[in-house]
Design a protein around this motif. Structure first.
Motif, PDB file in Angstrom:
ATOM      1  N   ASP A  74       0.964  -1.427   0.184  1.00 58.25           N
ATOM      2  CA  ASP A  74      -0.215  -0.035  -0.008  1.00 58.25           C
ATOM      3  C   ASP A  74       1.060   1.358  -0.067  1.00 58.25           C
ATOM      4  N   PRO A  75       1.214   1.552  -1.225  1.00 58.43           N
ATOM      5  CA  PRO A  75       2.336   2.058  -1.183  1.00 58.43           C
ATOM      6  C   PRO A  75       1.348   4.245  -1.129  1.00 58.43           C
ATOM      7  N   THR A  76       0.023   4.486  -0.686  1.00 58.81           N
ATOM      8  CA  THR A  76      -0.603   5.454  -1.059  1.00 58.81           C
ATOM      9  C   THR A  76      -0.494   5.501   0.848  1.00 58.81           C
ATOM     10  N   ILE A 128      13.453   8.031   2.827  1.00 57.37           N
ATOM     11  CA  ILE A 128      12.555   7.432   2.585  1.00 57.37           C
ATOM     12  C   ILE A 128      12.069   8.648   2.399  1.00 57.37           C
ATOM     13  N   TYR A 129      11.296   9.461   3.243  1.00 57.57           N
ATOM     14  CA  TYR A 129      10.317  10.657   3.548  1.00 57.57           C
ATOM     15  C   TYR A 129      10.601  11.808   1.778  1.00 57.57           C
ATOM     16  N   GLU A 130      11.764  11.321   1.437  1.00 56.60           N
ATOM     17  CA  GLU A 130      11.495  12.279   0.281  1.00 56.60           C
ATOM     18  C   GLU A 130      10.919  10.647  -0.710  1.00 56.60           C
ATOM     19  N   LEU A 131      11.431  10.044  -0.656  1.00 57.93           N
ATOM     20  CA  LEU A 131      10.353   8.938  -1.594  1.00 57.93           C
ATOM     21  C   LEU A 131       8.798   8.813  -1.396  1.00 57.93           C
ATOM     22  N   GLY A 132       8.072   9.335   0.188  1.00 59.62           N
ATOM     23  CA  GLY A 132       7.207   9.483   0.163  1.00 59.62           C
ATOM     24  C   GLY A 132       6.164  10.205  -0.274  1.00 59.62           C
ATOM     25  N   LYS A 166       4.529  17.175   7.806  1.00 54.82           N
ATOM     26  CA  LYS A 166       4.579  17.405   8.093  1.00 54.82           C
ATOM     27  C   LYS A 166       5.695  16.356   9.301  1.00 54.82           C
ATOM     28  N   ALA A 167       5.609  15.333   9.054  1.00 46.83           N
ATOM     29  CA  ALA A 167       6.194  14.486   9.691  1.00 46.83           C
ATOM     30  C   ALA A 167       7.646  14.816   9.374  1.00 46.83           C
ATOM     31  N   TYR A 168       7.973  15.226   8.307  1.00 47.33           N
ATOM     32  CA  TYR A 168       8.857  15.468   7.241  1.00 47.33           C
ATOM     33  C   TYR A 168      10.120  16.418   8.083  1.00 47.33           C
ATOM     34  N   ILE A 169       9.058  17.717   8.060  1.00 47.70           N
ATOM     35  CA  ILE A 169       9.435  18.812   8.456  1.00 47.70           C
ATOM     36  C   ILE A 169       9.703  19.108   9.681  1.00 47.70           C
TER      37      ILE A 169
END
Length: 755
Positions: A484-486, A510-514, A528-531
């Protein structure tokens, strides 16, 4: 009235003399003619008497010839002859009537009554003898016969009549009447013998109970016990017979209780209850419970209550076998009974029986498979398997049986339609507790391969994380994302794992890929999690770059507010500097102060972006936050500037396209929008609101401070400060405009000022 119509009533007033219903009835009664009564005849001599009797007999004979089968006519004829003292003729009439209907009970009773009134006792005996011989099933004739003999103090004769009656095996009332006869004359042994013959003819539980109570009342306790024991031997050990004999067991136990033989009574109750199914012994259980409450100990009382509740659950399950809540309660009841036995130090045999009872309940429960293929019908059912397996694992320590239960449950569930992640995960955790890690991984791998779902991935990942197998956790997260990539939560959890492992390059990858995925369920969470990650790491430039990318993609007002807040607030120093500070043993984490100037620039950019998109409500929200920011970080001039950008609420007249009517609607009007779209009307609004502000200030006087200026007033103040040279001309123009009607303009009718 000549044309046949009813006369018209001219006077509708009430009559002077009113007639009541009572008076009408009384008048009718008085005017009623008297009924005909036959004249009374007086007989002066025997010749007239003979003539009268002859005439009456002739009338009776005529009526009998006409209605020969009417017993009523015969009875009247015979009773008249008896009233004349002609008993011979009366007997003749009765005999003739018996030839017509020899089975008429009324005729026999009237015949015997006439004889008894004439004190012809022997004739009455003969008649009763003939009657009971001809009609032996009519109890009324027997009762009359017995009553006659006892009335004449002929007890042996009455006993003889009863003996003849008993040969016909009458109902219970006849036997009881015979026994009461013997009791009245204190012939108790004869009464006991009659009871014995009674139970031989009709061996029903109530007859045995009456016999036992009779022997108890006469003081022969051994004989009473013998009677009850004989009854129990007669009914035997068959389930149906014991169910039929519950009254015998109950009466036997109550007799022993009255004699204070409590152990005997308890043994009797337990003997009956052990041979009866729980669903058929509710009354006996109720009596046993009452007995234990009065004469038992705590242990015996608890066992009795358990039995009573078992009966209750069985009755409920008979109505609905798939009522899983009842099965849960039933199983908990049996498990509680098993634990109580262990605490009391029961024998191994008793403990084994209690364990088998628990297993029996669970086996019967899991046999009730839900119908259909809908998962909602299986949600409660699957917990029966789980509780069964936990019972075998924790209570009986039979691990192999618990494993078989899990395997059977997995085979029962139709995994092609739906599955239960809890079942797979609990099975795997069971194998982990048995130190079978390979089997546990195989179970979860089979589950993911057969029916993958989010809960299975989470459970498998948590298991490997608890085992500190981080390489396996990474592999599982990759499989999870492939499935489930979404799912933004999966990306976030994967990144948090790498954060804990301090592999920050992998976290950013991982964040960039997400965030590069085309369709995410809730992308704002991932951004928000990445920031937040970059902020915690102290990388302000990277976080700023992320915000820039996000406002380009989204441009939402919350993003602009979060971006500006981020620029204004302090963040921790980068991790390298933080580690150096830790080496120096500093307790507090050093922080890098924010930049209010950059934050103000972000607010301005956000305001312009929202303005270009025509989002008025979002601009209001941004201005409110911006104003709060300026009150905290800016100067008074900055606050006035933001205040000057605040809008007013205006009432506009709009023509409805559907109805064609003019309707009023509220709208938000910004000062800069008015300045750009209509400079003339904006100038007019400036002066109008400035006048209202002056009026409000003059009315308030020195009591309080000035109210906050609206955007138009602030703009007017700013323009008046910049163009003081034309002050006189503007004052004249303002005086002229004060006399204008504010309602002439749609915008001027707003509620921005005081009414």
């Amino acid at each position: 009235m000549q044309d046949g119509r009813a006369p018209r009533i001219k006077n509708r007033a009430p009559a002077a003399i009113q007639v009541t219903a009572e008076q009408l009835l009384r008048d009718a009664q008085e005017r009623q003619e008297s009924q005909f009564r036959a004249p009374k005849q007086r007989v002066e001599d025997f010749e007239e008497l003979h003539e009268y009797r002859g005439r009456k007999r002739e009338e009776f004979e005529k009526r009998i010839r006409q209605t020969r089968s009417s017993i009523k006519e015969w009875l009247q004829y015979a009773n008249w002859e008896a009233s004349q003292g002609e008993y011979a003729r009366s007997r003749s009439v009765f005999e003739r009537a018996l030839d017509v209907d020899p089975r008429s009970v009324q005729l026999w009773l009237s015949y015997t009554e006439v004889e008894l009134k004439g004190r012809n006792v022997q004739h009455a005996r003969n008649l009763f003898d003939r009657a009971v011989t001809l009609l032996p099933r009519v109890d009324q004739l027997w009762y009359k016969y017995v009553y006659l003999e006892e009335l004449l103090q002929n007890v042996p004769g009455a006993r003889q009549v009863f003996e003849r009656w008993m040969q016909w095996e009458p109902d219970d009332k006849a036997w009881q009447a015979y026994i009461k006869l013997e009791q009245r004359y204190q012939e108790l042994d004869r009464a006991s013998a009659i009871y014995e013959r009674w139970v031989a003819v009709r061996p029903e539980p109530r007859v045995w109970v009456k016999w036992g109570k009779f022997e108890e009342e006469r003081g022969r306790l051994d004989k009473a016990r013998e009677v009850f024991q004989t009854a129990l031997e007669f009914f035997g050990d068959d389930e149906e017979q014991i169910e039929k004999a519950q009254a015998v067991f109950n009466a036997f136990a109550k007799m022993e209780t009255r004699l204070k033989e409590y152990e005997r009574a308890r043994v009797i109750y337990k003997f009956a209850l052990s041979r009866l199914p729980r669903s058929k012994s509710a009354a006996l259980y109720a009596a046993y419970t009452k007995f234990e409450k009065q004469h038992g100990t705590r242990t015996t009382l608890e066992s009795t209550v358990l039995g009573k509740r078992r009966i209750q659950y069985e009755e409920e399950l008979q109505h609905d076998g798939r009522n899983y809540d009842v099965w849960f309660d039933y199983a908990r009841l049996e498990e509680g009974a098993l634990r109580d036995l262990r605490e009391e130090g029961a024998t191994s045999e008793e403990e084994e029986r209690a364990t088998n009872r628990v297993r029996e309940v669970y086996e019967r429960a899991v046999a009730q498979v839900p119908p259909g293929g809908e998962k909602r019908h299986w949600r409660r059912y699957i917990f029966l398997w789980l509780f069964y397996a936990l019972f075998e694992e924790t209570e009986t320590k039979d691990y192999e049986r618990a494993r078989q239960i899990y395997e059977t449950a997995i085979r029962v569930v139709p995994h092609k339609q739906f599955t239960f992640a809890k079942l797979w995960i609990m099975f795997a955790r069971f194998e982990v507790r048995q130190l079978q890690l390979t089997a546990a991984r195989k179970i979860l791998g089979t589950a993911i391969g057969m029916c993958p779902k989010e809960a299975l991935f989470k459970g498998y990942i948590q298991l490997e994380f608890d085992l500190r197998e981080f390489d396996r956790v990474r592999t599982l997260y990759e499989k999870y994302i492939e499935f489930d990539p979404t799912n933004s939560a999966a990306w976030i959890k994967y990144a948090e794992l790498e954060t804990q492992l301090e592999d920050f390059a992998r976290v950013r990858a991982i964040y960039e890929l997400g965030i590069s995925q085309d369709a995410l369920s809730v992308p704002e969470l991932l951004w928000k999690a990445y920031i937040d990650f970059e902020t915690e790491e102290g990388e302000r430039e990277k976080a700023r770059a992320l915000y820039e990318r996000l406002v380009q993609i989204s441009g939402h007002v919350k993003v602009w507010i979060s971006y500006a807040t981020f620029e204004a607030e302090p963040i921790p120093v980068p991790r390298v500097m933080r580690e150096e500070a830790e080496d120096e043993e500093e307790e507090e984490v050093p922080m890098v102060e924010g930049d209010p100037v950059r934050a103000r620039q972000v607010f301005e950019r956000g305001y312009k972006d929202l303005k270009s998109k025509g989002l008025k409500h979002e601009r209001v929200v941004l201005l409110e936050i911006w104003k709060t920011f300026e009150e905290k970080y800016g100067t008074a001039e900055d606050v006035v500037k933001v205040q000057g950008m605040m809008p007013i609420t205006s009432k506009r007249r709009v023509v409805d396209k559907e109805t064609g009517q003019t309707v009023e609607d509220w709208d938000i009007v910004f000062a800069d929008d008015e300045r750009e779209s209509n400079p003339t009307s904006f100038k007019f609004l400036q002066m109008a609101h400035a006048w209202k502000a002056a009026q409000a200030k003059a009315g308030a006087g020195g009591a309080g401070g000035a109210a906050p200026l609206s955007g138009f007033v602030a703009a007017a103040a700013a323009s008046s400060a910049s163009a003081s040279s034309g002050q006189g001309e503007k004052e004249a123009e303002e005086g002229r405009r004060e006399r204008m009607d504010d309602a002439s303009s749609d915008v001027a009718s707003s509620n921005g000022g005081d009414d």
